[in-house]
Design a protein around this motif. Sequence first.
Motif, PDB file in Angstrom:
ATOM      1  N   LEU A 201      25.288  44.500 -28.586  1.00 30.37           N
ATOM      2  CA  LEU A 201      23.932  43.565 -28.706  1.00 30.37           C
ATOM      3  C   LEU A 201      23.187  43.095 -27.582  1.00 30.37           C
ATOM      4  O   LEU A 201      22.057  43.335 -27.252  1.00 30.37           O
ATOM      5  CB  LEU A 201      23.967  42.588 -29.817  1.00 30.37           C
ATOM      6  CG  LEU A 201      24.361  43.096 -31.408  1.00 30.37           C
ATOM      7  CD1 LEU A 201      24.384  41.809 -32.148  1.00 30.37           C
ATOM      8  CD2 LEU A 201      23.133  43.656 -31.674  1.00 30.37           C
TER       9      LEU A 201
ATOM     10  N   ALA B 151      19.405  42.408 -27.018  1.00 35.69           N
ATOM     11  CA  ALA B 151      19.172  41.138 -27.993  1.00 35.69           C
ATOM     12  C   ALA B 151      19.928  39.908 -27.200  1.00 35.69           C
ATOM     13  O   ALA B 151      20.682  39.917 -26.446  1.00 35.69           O
ATOM     14  CB  ALA B 151      20.002  41.114 -29.214  1.00 35.69           C
TER      15      ALA B 151
ATOM     16  N   LEU C  76      21.554  35.761 -30.483  1.00 29.17           N
ATOM     17  CA  LEU C  76      22.798  36.135 -31.440  1.00 29.17           C
ATOM     18  C   LEU C  76      22.991  35.144 -32.554  1.00 29.17           C
ATOM     19  O   LEU C  76      22.835  33.897 -32.134  1.00 29.17           O
ATOM     20  CB  LEU C  76      23.766  36.598 -30.800  1.00 29.17           C
ATOM     21  CG  LEU C  76      23.862  37.902 -30.034  1.00 29.17           C
ATOM     22  CD1 LEU C  76      24.953  38.155 -29.183  1.00 29.17           C
ATOM     23  CD2 LEU C  76      23.040  38.846 -30.669  1.00 29.17           C
TER      24      LEU C  76
END
Length: 67
Positions: free
Chosen positions: A27, A32, A35
């Motif tokens: 991720l 990203a 999280l």
Amino acid sequence: MTAPKLMPLALGLFALGLVAIVVVFALFATGASNLPIWLNLAAWLLTPVGLGLGVVSAVRNSRTRKR
């Protein structure tokens, strides 16, 4: 809990922790940044807990065989 029953639990926790670590890295690699906290906690806690339980299980299992 006896040592033979403890080892599969330890392996499962360790494997889940490794999967969580791989997911976190994947991720982050895709960009990203925010999280979920449960994913970070799983990556941070499950792997060492599984490793610790595995060591305890191995030690307990070796001690019962020597007697």
